[in-house]
Design a protein around this motif. Structure first.
Motif, PDB file in Angstrom:
ATOM      1  N   TRP A   1      16.879  15.684  -3.799  1.00  0.00           N
ATOM      2  CA  TRP A   1      15.542  16.231  -4.032  1.00  0.00           C
ATOM      3  C   TRP A   1      15.125  17.153  -2.887  1.00  0.00           C
ATOM      4  N   GLY A   2      15.469  16.766  -1.682  1.00  0.00           N
ATOM      5  CA  GLY A   2      15.059  17.550  -0.528  1.00  0.00           C
ATOM      6  C   GLY A   2      15.623  18.954  -0.517  1.00  0.00           C
ATOM      7  N   THR A   3      16.778  19.135  -1.147  1.00  0.00           N
ATOM      8  CA  THR A   3      17.421  20.451  -1.113  1.00  0.00           C
ATOM      9  C   THR A   3      17.272  21.228  -2.418  1.00  0.00           C
ATOM     10  N   ARG A   4      16.935  20.557  -3.538  1.00  0.00           N
ATOM     11  CA  ARG A   4      16.973  21.229  -4.835  1.00  0.00           C
ATOM     12  C   ARG A   4      15.640  21.347  -5.559  1.00  0.00           C
ATOM     13  N   ALA A   5      14.640  20.554  -5.216  1.00  0.00           N
ATOM     14  CA  ALA A   5      13.366  20.634  -5.938  1.00  0.00           C
ATOM     15  C   ALA A   5      12.684  21.970  -5.634  1.00  0.00           C
ATOM     16  N   PRO A   6      12.396  22.788  -6.636  1.00  0.00           N
ATOM     17  CA  PRO A   6      11.816  24.112  -6.398  1.00  0.00           C
ATOM     18  C   PRO A   6      10.525  24.086  -5.593  1.00  0.00           C
ATOM     19  N   LEU A   7       9.700  23.072  -5.824  1.00  0.00           N
ATOM     20  CA  LEU A   7       8.441  22.965  -5.094  1.00  0.00           C
ATOM     21  C   LEU A   7       8.575  22.163  -3.811  1.00  0.00           C
ATOM     22  N   GLY A   8       9.788  21.725  -3.524  1.00  0.00           N
ATOM     23  CA  GLY A   8       9.962  20.807  -2.407  1.00  0.00           C
ATOM     24  C   GLY A   8       9.566  19.400  -2.818  1.00  0.00           C
ATOM     25  N   TRP A   9       9.869  18.433  -1.983  1.00  0.00           N
ATOM     26  CA  TRP A   9       9.563  17.052  -2.347  1.00  0.00           C
ATOM     27  C   TRP A   9       9.331  16.223  -1.096  1.00  0.00           C
ATOM     28  N   ASP A  10       8.176  15.561  -1.045  1.00  0.00           N
ATOM     29  CA  ASP A  10       7.828  14.655   0.048  1.00  0.00           C
ATOM     30  C   ASP A  10       7.960  13.238  -0.471  1.00  0.00           C
ATOM     31  N   ASN A  11       9.009  12.547  -0.041  1.00  0.00           N
ATOM     32  CA  ASN A  11       9.273  11.212  -0.588  1.00  0.00           C
ATOM     33  C   ASN A  11       8.378  10.124   0.006  1.00  0.00           C
ATOM     34  N   THR A  12       7.423  10.512   0.856  1.00  0.00           N
ATOM     35  CA  THR A  12       6.472   9.547   1.395  1.00  0.00           C
ATOM     36  C   THR A  12       5.068   9.742   0.811  1.00  0.00           C
ATOM     37  N   ASP A  13       4.917  10.690  -0.106  1.00  0.00           N
ATOM     38  CA  ASP A  13       3.597  11.022  -0.644  1.00  0.00           C
ATOM     39  C   ASP A  13       3.491  10.585  -2.102  1.00  0.00           C
ATOM     40  N   GLN A  14       2.807   9.484  -2.334  1.00  0.00           N
ATOM     41  CA  GLN A  14       2.647   8.956  -3.692  1.00  0.00           C
ATOM     42  C   GLN A  14       1.483   9.610  -4.442  1.00  0.00           C
ATOM     43  N   GLU A  15       0.638  10.366  -3.751  1.00  0.00           N
ATOM     44  CA  GLU A  15      -0.586  10.860  -4.385  1.00  0.00           C
ATOM     45  C   GLU A  15      -0.347  11.808  -5.561  1.00  0.00           C
ATOM     46  N   PRO A  16       0.628  12.745  -5.497  1.00  0.00           N
ATOM     47  CA  PRO A  16       0.837  13.597  -6.672  1.00  0.00           C
ATOM     48  C   PRO A  16       1.163  12.795  -7.930  1.00  0.00           C
ATOM     49  N   THR A  17       1.952  11.757  -7.779  1.00  0.00           N
ATOM     50  CA  THR A  17       2.274  10.906  -8.929  1.00  0.00           C
ATOM     51  C   THR A  17       1.032  10.162  -9.398  1.00  0.00           C
ATOM     52  N   ALA A  18       0.268   9.627  -8.453  1.00  0.00           N
ATOM     53  CA  ALA A  18      -0.952   8.899  -8.801  1.00  0.00           C
ATOM     54  C   ALA A  18      -1.943   9.804  -9.522  1.00  0.00           C
ATOM     55  N   ARG A  19      -2.041  11.058  -9.098  1.00  0.00           N
ATOM     56  CA  ARG A  19      -2.961  11.991  -9.766  1.00  0.00           C
ATOM     57  C   ARG A  19      -2.547  12.235 -11.213  1.00  0.00           C
ATOM     58  N   ALA A  20      -1.238  12.347 -11.441  1.00  0.00           N
ATOM     59  CA  ALA A  20      -0.761  12.550 -12.810  1.00  0.00           C
ATOM     60  C   ALA A  20      -1.085  11.342 -13.677  1.00  0.00           C
ATOM     61  N   VAL A  21      -0.895  10.141 -13.132  1.00  0.00           N
ATOM     62  CA  VAL A  21      -1.232   8.931 -13.876  1.00  0.00           C
ATOM     63  C   VAL A  21      -2.714   8.938 -14.238  1.00  0.00           C
ATOM     64  N   CYS A  22      -3.557   9.265 -13.268  1.00  0.00           N
ATOM     65  CA  CYS A  22      -4.995   9.266 -13.515  1.00  0.00           C
ATOM     66  C   CYS A  22      -5.390  10.344 -14.520  1.00  0.00           C
TER      67      CYS A  22
ATOM     68  N   ASP B   1       0.817  -1.216   0.000  1.00  0.00           N
ATOM     69  CA  ASP B   1       0.000   0.000   0.000  1.00  0.00           C
ATOM     70  C   ASP B   1       0.847   1.260   0.000  1.00  0.00           C
ATOM     71  N   SER B   2       2.176   1.105   0.027  1.00  0.00           N
ATOM     72  CA  SER B   2       3.083   2.246  -0.117  1.00  0.00           C
ATOM     73  C   SER B   2       3.518   2.454  -1.563  1.00  0.00           C
ATOM     74  N   SER B   3       2.993   1.645  -2.479  1.00  0.00           N
ATOM     75  CA  SER B   3       3.430   1.696  -3.874  1.00  0.00           C
ATOM     76  C   SER B   3       2.668   2.750  -4.658  1.00  0.00           C
ATOM     77  N   ILE B   4       3.277   3.197  -5.761  1.00  0.00           N
ATOM     78  CA  ILE B   4       2.600   4.130  -6.660  1.00  0.00           C
ATOM     79  C   ILE B   4       1.381   3.452  -7.282  1.00  0.00           C
ATOM     80  N   GLY B   5       1.491   2.171  -7.564  1.00  0.00           N
ATOM     81  CA  GLY B   5       0.364   1.444  -8.134  1.00  0.00           C
ATOM     82  C   GLY B   5      -0.850   1.464  -7.223  1.00  0.00           C
ATOM     83  N   PHE B   6      -0.630   1.243  -5.938  1.00  0.00           N
ATOM     84  CA  PHE B   6      -1.736   1.266  -4.974  1.00  0.00           C
ATOM     85  C   PHE B   6      -2.359   2.657  -4.919  1.00  0.00           C
TER      86      PHE B   6
END
Length: 264
Positions: free
Chosen positions: A217-238, A25-30
């Motif tokens: 990613w934690g220091t350079r991503a302009p929008l910041g990056w939460d490596n425990t949050d799969q939802e933004p990626t899942a939304r793009a897939v959808c 349930d921590s996967s991007i697929g889930f």
């Protein structure tokens, strides 16, 4: 047929979606299966082997428990029977998600590029790249009115620390997606990829030196990056599975906080 019990609203209302390669349930697929259901889709998920039991258990954690299909994308017999298995639950597919990758971490990752044996490299390319073609062609008879195929990559335009032969496999995946876009386009089938930043998934945990990528990613991503949050990626897939991108194919959408846009 399994009725659509996820509602009639949302950008995927009425869509039938197969998410291949859901384990934890921590996967991007889930996360993709969850968002797809929330957006109105009827979802099926798949896995195989020893992981199949885990998939059946975590399927109960989705808003609606989906059918779980046994599918090894490297097994010709599994691919041949896939349309029949899908039709036991829905009468076709509007979208397919390829959430599948594997490379032996003991021989192909963590600074072992010069020593990676061909047998393991071949397996990584077959599972991580060639299988996109295998899955898409197996599902093609189910997508009579066209549809969308979406895969997951990790930016293969550069060489990353520790990623080694998986980077090569992802480069093959990205090229495979472009050729599928070319050859499936006349049938109305789009093929795109989402390139996510580093996320703490089961696959990521197997990569020696993964923490180095997380720190960048934690220091350079302009929008910041939460490596425990799969939802933004899942939304793009959808979004790519939906009708909101009717003329987009062969594309790679980055969901990485903007990291890819920076040179230094």
């Amino acid at each position: 047929m399994t009725p659509d019990t996820t509602g009639t609203s949302g950008i995927l209302a009425g869509k039938r979606i197969l998410v291949a390669g859901v384990t934890m349930d921590s996967s991007i697929g889930f996360a993709t299966a969850k968002v797809a259901q929330e957006q109105g889709a009827t979802v099926l998920i798949s896995n195989f082997g020893r992981a199949l039991g885990i998939t059946r258990r975590i399927a109960k954690r989705l808003p609606v428990e989906p059918p779980v299909l046994e599918l090894d994308v490297t097994d010709p017999e599994h691919l041949r029977r896939l349309p029949d298995l899908v039709r036991e639950h829905v009468d076709g597919l509007d979208g397919v998600v390829h959430s599948i990758a594997y490379g032996n971490p003991e021989t192909l990752l963590g600074g072992r590029f010069l020593d990676g044996p061909w047998e393991d490299v071949a397996q990584a390319v077959q599972v991580s790249a060639y299988s996109l073609k295998s899955l898409a062609t197996a599902c093609r008879p189910l997508m009579g009115a066209g549809g969308s195929v979406v895969g997951l990559t990790f930016d293969a335009t550069v060489a990353w620390p520790a990623y080694d032969w998986m980077g090569v496999a992802k480069a093959a995946l990205e090229s495979t997606s472009r050729y599928l876009a070319r050859d499936l386009g006349p049938a109305g089938i789009r093929c795109n990829l989402v390139s996510a930043g580093p996320l703490r998934t089961l696959a990521a945990k197997a990569i020696p030196g993964f923490s180095d990528l997380e720190e960048m990613w934690g220091t350079r991503a302009p929008l910041g990056w939460d490596n425990t949050d799969q939802e933004p990626t899942a939304r793009a897939v959808c979004a790519l599975l939906s009708d909101f991108f009717p003329a987009t194919t062969g594309e790679i959408v980055h969901v990485d906080g903007g990291f890819h846009a920076l040179g230094a």
